[in-house]
Design a protein around this motif. Structure first.
Motif, mmCIF file in Angstrom:
data_model
loop_
_atom_site.group_PDB
_atom_site.id
_atom_site.type_symbol
_atom_site.label_atom_id
_atom_site.label_comp_id
_atom_site.label_asym_id
_atom_site.label_seq_id
_atom_site.Cartn_x
_atom_site.Cartn_y
_atom_site.Cartn_z
ATOM 1 N N ALA A 133 -12.440 4.744 27.180
ATOM 2 C CA ALA A 133 -13.158 6.012 27.091
ATOM 3 C C ALA A 133 -13.550 6.289 25.641
ATOM 4 O O ALA A 133 -13.000 5.704 24.694
ATOM 5 C CB ALA A 133 -12.290 7.142 27.619
ATOM 6 N N SER A 134 -14.496 7.167 25.448
ATOM 7 C CA SER A 134 -15.016 7.443 24.113
ATOM 8 C C SER A 134 -13.932 8.007 23.189
ATOM 9 O O SER A 134 -13.365 9.063 23.475
ATOM 10 C CB SER A 134 -16.171 8.446 24.194
ATOM 11 O OG SER A 134 -16.558 8.859 22.897
ATOM 12 N N PRO A 135 -13.643 7.334 22.064
ATOM 13 C CA PRO A 135 -12.654 7.866 21.124
ATOM 14 C C PRO A 135 -13.135 9.132 20.427
ATOM 15 O O PRO A 135 -12.336 9.865 19.844
ATOM 16 C CB PRO A 135 -12.460 6.715 20.133
ATOM 17 C CG PRO A 135 -13.730 5.940 20.183
ATOM 18 C CD PRO A 135 -14.196 6.041 21.609
ATOM 19 N N VAL A 141 -17.030 7.128 31.893
ATOM 20 C CA VAL A 141 -18.485 7.259 31.757
ATOM 21 C C VAL A 141 -18.847 8.654 31.257
ATOM 22 O O VAL A 141 -19.673 8.819 30.342
ATOM 23 C CB VAL A 141 -19.173 6.970 33.106
ATOM 24 C CG1 VAL A 141 -20.661 7.312 33.033
ATOM 25 C CG2 VAL A 141 -18.995 5.506 33.495
ATOM 26 N N ALA A 142 -18.219 9.669 31.829
ATOM 27 C CA ALA A 142 -18.515 11.050 31.424
ATOM 28 C C ALA A 142 -18.131 11.306 29.974
ATOM 29 O O ALA A 142 -18.778 12.100 29.280
ATOM 30 C CB ALA A 142 -17.779 12.019 32.346
ATOM 31 N N SER A 143 -17.077 10.648 29.484
ATOM 32 C CA SER A 143 -16.638 10.871 28.109
ATOM 33 C C SER A 143 -17.708 10.447 27.106
ATOM 34 O O SER A 143 -17.873 11.084 26.051
ATOM 35 C CB SER A 143 -15.325 10.115 27.840
ATOM 36 O OG SER A 143 -15.543 8.711 27.734
ATOM 37 N N TYR A 144 -18.468 9.397 27.406
ATOM 38 C CA TYR A 144 -19.527 8.951 26.496
ATOM 39 C C TYR A 144 -20.738 9.882 26.543
ATOM 40 O O TYR A 144 -21.486 9.996 25.572
ATOM 41 C CB TYR A 144 -19.948 7.527 26.835
ATOM 42 C CG TYR A 144 -18.984 6.495 26.314
ATOM 43 C CD1 TYR A 144 -19.110 5.983 25.025
ATOM 44 C CD2 TYR A 144 -17.931 6.042 27.097
ATOM 45 C CE1 TYR A 144 -18.215 5.043 24.534
ATOM 46 C CE2 TYR A 144 -17.029 5.104 26.620
ATOM 47 C CZ TYR A 144 -17.170 4.616 25.341
ATOM 48 O OH TYR A 144 -16.280 3.697 24.855
ATOM 49 N N PRO A 183 -20.816 11.341 22.517
ATOM 50 C CA PRO A 183 -21.519 10.077 22.262
ATOM 51 C C PRO A 183 -20.858 9.262 21.145
ATOM 52 O O PRO A 183 -20.478 9.802 20.106
ATOM 53 C CB PRO A 183 -22.923 10.536 21.847
ATOM 54 C CG PRO A 183 -23.079 11.892 22.466
ATOM 55 C CD PRO A 183 -21.708 12.506 22.416
ATOM 56 N N TYR A 184 -20.736 7.987 21.409
ATOM 57 C CA TYR A 184 -20.126 7.084 20.428
ATOM 58 C C TYR A 184 -20.701 5.696 20.632
ATOM 59 O O TYR A 184 -20.756 5.204 21.759
ATOM 60 C CB TYR A 184 -18.601 7.073 20.603
ATOM 61 C CG TYR A 184 -17.926 5.912 19.905
ATOM 62 C CD1 TYR A 184 -17.757 5.914 18.520
ATOM 63 C CD2 TYR A 184 -17.485 4.807 20.622
ATOM 64 C CE1 TYR A 184 -17.155 4.839 17.871
ATOM 65 C CE2 TYR A 184 -16.880 3.727 19.983
ATOM 66 C CZ TYR A 184 -16.725 3.749 18.616
ATOM 67 O OH TYR A 184 -16.137 2.683 17.977
#
Length: 480
Positions: free
Chosen positions: A127-129, A184-187, A191-192
């Motif tokens: 997931a997006s850090p 997917v939702a975390s990105y 955004p990363y």
């Protein structure tokens, strides 16, 4: 104001986890009405191995970043790279362990189940850090959106599969889809652009080493009873035990657990002031025990009604198990607060020591209970372990925060007294209603309403004014 920001952040985290767990409950009800306890037992065995590998190999990227006063993209890149390497390692370990694990439990269906379930922890790790930026600012409504997205997608897929005869694969799909869609939702929300780098590895290594050591021990602690029982009882009985355990930990997982992320952030913001840290710990413990103690005891005295309403007649044995296991959960919120306190003070070594003590006690008590009295012995072992660990937690709080045992007990005695009144009133009412043979929903509603009313009245008589609001009554001297 830090207190209000913490309360708002905690509220979003609690809402996120509560809504997620509510969706899980609806999914559970649908699946339990169609599938058998043996189906749940099979997937629970696989999930136990996945949980151990996931916890053993967990890297606390979020916690490490929260500890830093400043960080840049190089820290995020390093965190992403570490999680990517971890995900590859998780996949390799699961693939290597699948066949011998299935042979040990005499069910080769575990091999494909394990392979698919392994996608879940891999997706969560990737997931997006950049989500950490929201946690640092105590803004958690994005976490709510991520959680909700994953759970709704998982619910839809699981229900569609079970209605089309997919059997236990519906349970597997529910777990995997929630993790994948959440990642997917975390990105989308944070955004990363992924980049491979280990330039900041030294900023994670010390914290990661102690934390990972504690996680290895914790993984065995949380899954030992399931690993042993899954080997020596049939899958139907095992499924009843697992579902009872999952229902019992609902309060700590859905309410207390998510709030601790916000509490840890607040602890970290004042960790240079021992006096404020002590007061903050006492306030946090008061709040979590205020909620968790009556809920756990309420579940215990109405377990038969809860199981009858939610799961149906095929799960009758889970009712007795739920009634006892929910009592073993009582000390968990105290530990969750202590856990956040230790991390905020950069004392992961203390967490390792606590986990080691618990592991030694658990090995002895659970093994003896299983050998002497089978399933019932394991449940009684968990109750004895909970009592022993409550003392261990309080002793460590005394050492770490310089808060004496008398002050710790005095900090929550009014919750205990009001809860005792609640249990007496609810128990008496159930005894009086028993000859009437009321529908389970009616009896549960009457018992719950009576218990809540008596509990709130008891707190009021003892000087706790809930009308002041959570952010203010926790500070009020009459609480002490």
């Amino acid at each position: 104001m830090l207190t209000m920001r913490t309360m708002r952040g905690a509220a979003w985290l609690v809402l996120s986890r509560f809504v997620g767990r509510l969706i899980d409950f609806v999914t559970l009800i649908v699946l339990a009405r169609i599938l058998t306890p043996a189906d749940f037992g099979l997937t629970a065995l696989a999930a136990s191995l996945i949980a151990i590998v996931d916890m053993v190999l967990e890297v606390p990227i979020l916690q490490a970043l929260l500890r830093r006063q400043v960080f840049d993209k190089s820290h995020l890149d390093t965190g992403f790279t570490i999680n990517l390497l971890r995900s590859l390692l998780v996949a390799l370990v699961i693939v290597a362990a699948a066949w011998p694990f299935a042979r040990a439990y005499a069910d080769m269906r575990l091999v494909p189940v394990l392979a698919v379930l392994a996608i879940g922890p891999i997706a969560r790790g990737l997931a997006s850090p950049a989500m950490v930026t929201f946690a640092r600012d105590l803004k958690f409504h994005q976490t709510f959106i991520v959680e909700l997205t994953g759970k709704i997608c998982a619910f839809g897929l699981a229900v569609a599969l079970v209605l089309n005869g997919a059997g236990y694969w519906a349970i597997v799909a529910n777990s995997v889809m929630a993790a994948v869609m959440g990642a997917v939702a975390s990105y989308i929300l944070a955004p990363y652009r992924p980049a491979l780098s280990l330039s900041r590895f030294s900023d994670f290594s010390r914290f990661t080493g102690w934390f990972s050591s504690a996680q290895i021990v914790s993984a065995v602690n949380w899954q030992l009873d399931r690993i042993l029982l899954g080997r020596y009882v049939d899958k139907g009985t095992f499924g009843q035990y697992v579902l009872a355990s999952d229902l019992a930990v609902f309060p700590t997982q859905s309410v207390i657990g998510p709030a601790m992320q916000s509490v840890m952030a607040a602890f970290s913001a004042i960790n240079a002031d021992p006096g404020r840290m002590r007061q903050a710990f006492l306030k946090a413990v008061r709040l979590v025990m205020l909620v968790s103690v009556p809920v756990c005891l309420g579940i215990s005295i109405t377990s038969d009604l809860i199981v009858a309403i939610l799961l149906g007649p095929n799960w009758h044995r889970a009712a007795d198990l739920l009634g006892m296991i929910s009592l073993a959960v009582l000390p968990v919120p105290y530990y969750q607060t202590l856990h956040s306190f230790c991390l905020a003070l950069d004392r992961p070594a203390m967490l390792l020591r606590i986990s080691m003590i618990e592991l030694l006690l658990r090995l002895g008590l659970v093994s003896a209970g299983l050998w002497l009295f089978a399933l019932e012995g394991v449940v009684w072992a968990r109750l004895l372990l909970a009592a022993a660990m409550a003392v261990v937690y309080m002793l460590h709080v005394r050492h770490l925060a310089q808060i004496g045992l008398r002050q710790q007990i005095g900090n929550v005695w009014k919750v205990a007294a009001a809860t005792a009144l609640m249990v007496a009133a609810a128990g008496t009412l159930r005894h009086l209603l028993a000859p009437m043979a009321l529908p389970a929903t009616v009896e549960l509603a009457a018992t719950a309403a009576t218990g809540i009313a008596v509990y709130v009245a008891g707190l009021a008589l003892l000087g706790v004014r809930l009308a002041r609001g959570a952010g203010r009554f926790a500070l009020h001297d009459r609480w002490l």
